[in-house]
Design an enzyme around this catalytic site. Structure first.
Site, PDB file in Angstrom:
ATOM      1  N   LYS A   1      37.511  32.296  38.007  1.00  0.00           N
ATOM      2  CA  LYS A   1      36.105  32.292  38.414  1.00  0.00           C
ATOM      3  C   LYS A   1      35.254  31.312  37.614  1.00  0.00           C
ATOM      4  O   LYS A   1      34.169  30.941  38.053  1.00  0.00           O
ATOM      5  CB  LYS A   1      35.553  33.699  38.325  1.00  0.00           C
ATOM      6  CG  LYS A   1      36.281  34.606  39.305  1.00  0.00           C
ATOM      7  CD  LYS A   1      35.808  36.016  39.270  1.00  0.00           C
ATOM      8  CE  LYS A   1      36.406  36.819  40.403  1.00  0.00           C
ATOM      9  NZ  LYS A   1      37.854  37.075  40.203  1.00  0.00           N
TER      10      LYS A   1
HETATM   11  C1  LIG Z   1      38.527  37.537  41.331  1.00  0.00           C
HETATM   12  C2  LIG Z   1      39.963  37.705  41.229  1.00  0.00           C
HETATM   13  C3  LIG Z   1      40.758  37.974  42.359  1.00  0.00           C
HETATM   14  C4  LIG Z   1      40.155  38.148  43.725  1.00  0.00           C
HETATM   15  O1  LIG Z   1      39.551  36.992  44.214  1.00  0.00           O
HETATM   16  P1  LIG Z   1      38.591  37.092  45.489  1.00  0.00           P
HETATM   17  O2  LIG Z   1      37.957  35.764  45.592  1.00  0.00           O
HETATM   18  O3  LIG Z   1      37.604  38.178  45.168  1.00  0.00           O
HETATM   19  O4  LIG Z   1      39.457  37.443  46.649  1.00  0.00           O
HETATM   20  C5  LIG Z   1      42.124  38.102  42.208  1.00  0.00           C
HETATM   21  N1  LIG Z   1      42.700  37.971  40.989  1.00  0.00           N
HETATM   22  C6  LIG Z   1      41.983  37.702  39.881  1.00  0.00           C
HETATM   23  C7  LIG Z   1      42.685  37.602  38.576  1.00  0.00           C
HETATM   24  C8  LIG Z   1      40.603  37.558  39.954  1.00  0.00           C
HETATM   25  O5  LIG Z   1      39.888  37.293  38.852  1.00  0.00           O
END
Ligand SMILES: *Cc1c(COP(=O)(O)O)cnc(C)c1O
Length: 354
Positions: free
Chosen positions: A113
Site C-alpha cells: 500500500k
Molecule cells: C491490502 C492487502 C491485501 C488486499 O488488497 P485489496 O486491494 O484490498 O484487495 C492483500 N494482502 C495484503 C498483504 C494487503 O496489505
C-alpha cells in the site's frame, strides 16, 4: 477526463474533486467516465523510462488538471531513495521461467500500500488547492492492518490534513499494531475498535454518509472528511501504474515479447489491487486472465464463480488479516465497468445492504 459516481453517471466531477471528496455524495465510488487507451507505442516507450517517469506518463492520462511538472515532483517525492530502498521501486523478479513476482514491498512500511499511499497525500493536497476549498481535511481510514500504517506514514506531518485510523482490536498483527500506535506527528490519531474490519469500514462509511455531521464539521470547524481507503480514486490510480510498469519490465528484461499475454494473480481483500490490474488490461496491457486469490473469507471467489454475492457467512480471522473482508468495496467499480449501468449498480448495492 471526467469522473462519475458508480451510482449516478449524470453528475460529473473533475479529478481534483473526485480525489478531495473521496466518496461520492450518493455513497457510490468516484470512477473515471471512461478508461483511456494507452497510445500504440507506449509499452515500448515505457520500457526505457524510470518508475517515476512511468507514473507521470500513466497518471497524466487520468489527471488532465495536473501538469507534468507537478506530477513529476510528486513522483520524485513519493518514489525517491528516501522512501524506497531500490531505484527500481517495483522490480519484477523471476521465480521460474514462466512465473514472476512483482515486488511491492520496498516502501517505508513494507506494505504494498506504500505504492499508493506515498502518492496520495501529494494528489490530495494539490486537489484541495485546485478546488479552492478553504478547509482542512480529516482522513478517516478503516484498516485491517497494512492500510493504517501505510496511510499514517504517508500523511503524518502533511499540512492541512489530519488522519484518524480505525483498526479491529485484536484483528491486526502485533507488528502492524505497533507500527500504527507509535506513529509520530501531531496530525495523527489511532483507534482500536471492538469488532472486525467490516465494522471499522462500515463505521467510516456511516460517518461519510451522515450529512448533518458533515455540515457541523464544516460550519463549526472548517473540516471536511475524506478517505485514504482504496475507495479513493487517488489511491487506486497509482496502483494501475505498477501493473503497466511490470509489463514494461518483463519486455525490457527480454522475458516476454511485446504483445505476449500474461496472467496476473492477486491476493484480494477490498478488490482495489486486482481492480487496478483490470483497469490496466482495459487500457491495453496484454493481460489474459486475472486470478482473484482469497483466503477462507472467500466471498469474492464464490461471487466470481457463481454470480451470487452472499455476505451472510461466517467471518474468519486468518493469518492474512488484510484479506479478511466480506464487503469488498471496489467490486462496485467492476460492476459499473461490466454493466455500464449506474442504476443497475445502485440496485445491486441496495440489495447487498439489505
Ligand atoms: C491490502 C492487502 C491485501 C488486499 O488488497 P485489496 O486491494 O484490498 O484487495 C492483500 N494482502 C495484503 C498483504 C494487503 O496489505
Amino acid at each position: 477526463m471526467q469522473y462519475i459516481s458508480t451510482r449516478d453517471k449524470n453528475t460529473t466531477y473533475l479529478a481534483s474533486q473526485a480525489i478531495a471528496q473521496g466518496l461520492a455524495p450518493d455513497g457510490g465510488l468516484m470512477t473515471p467516465a471512461y478508461l483511456p487507451k494507452l497510445p500504440g507505442k507506449s509499452l515500448s516507450d515505457l520500457k526505457e523510462m524510470s518508475y517515476q517517469q512511468r507514473a507521470v506518463y500513466i497518471m497524466k492520462l487520468f489527471l488532465d488538471e495536473f501538469s507534468v511538472k507537478e506530477l513529476t515532483e510528486f513522483a520524485a517525492a513519493a518514489y525517491g531513495p528516501e522512501k524506497f530502498d531500490t531505484p527500481a521501486v517495483a522490480p519484477v523478479s523471476a521465480l521460474d521461467d514462466g512465473t514472476f513476482c512483482l515486488e511491492l514491498w520496498h516502501g517505508p512500511t513494507c506494505a504494498f500500500k506504500d505504492m499508493a499511499l506515498q502518492m496520495l497525500p501529494h494528489l490530495l493536497t494539490a486537489s484541495l488547492v485546485k478546488t479552492e476549498e478553504e478547509k482542512t481535511v480529516c482522513i478517516l481510514v478503516a484498516t485491517s492492518g497494512d492500510t493504517g500504517k501505510a496511510a499514517l506514514e504517508g500523511f503524518k506531518g502533511v499540512d492541512g490534513v489530519s488522519i484518524g485510523v480505525l483498526f479491529p482490536d485484536g484483528g491486526v498483527s502485533d507488528i502492524q499494531r505497533k507500527q500504527m500506535v507509535t506513529t509520530t506527528g501531531d496530525n495523527v490519531q489511532v483507534w482500536a475498535v471492538r469488532g472486525n474490519f467490516d465494522d471499522c469500514q462500515t463505521g467510516v462509511k456511516h460517518a461519510f454518509a451522515d450529512e448533518k455531521f458533515a455540515e457541523k464539521l464544516l460550519d463549526e470547524y472548517r473540516i471536511a472528511l475524506s478517505s485514504a481507503n482504496s475507495i479513493n480514486w487517488g489511491r487506486l490510480l497509482p496502483q494501475v501504474v505498477y501493473y503497466i510498469s511490470s509489463y514494461a519490465e518483463l519486455v525490457a528484461a527480454g522475458k516476454i515479447e511485446a504483445g505476449c499475454p500474461i496472467d496476473v494473480c492477486v491476493p484480494t481483500g477490498n478488490f482495489g489491487n486486482i481492480l487496478a490490474a483490470y483497469y490496466a488490461r482495459e487500457m491495453g496491457v496484454p493481460i489474459d486472465r486475472l486470478i482473484c486469490a482469497s483466503n477462507s473469507n472467500n466471498v469474492l471467489t464464490d461471487f466470481l464463480s457463481t454470480g451470487t454475492y452472499d455476505r451472510n457467512r461466517t467471518f474468519f480471522n486468518t493469518i492474512s488479516p488484510s484479506m479478511d473482508i466480506l464487503i469488498s468495496s471496489n467490486l462496485e467499480r467492476l460492476l459499473l465497468a461490466i454493466t455500464q449501468e449506474d442504476s443497475e449498480v445502485r440496485g445491486y448495492m441496495e440489495q447487498l445492504n439489505a
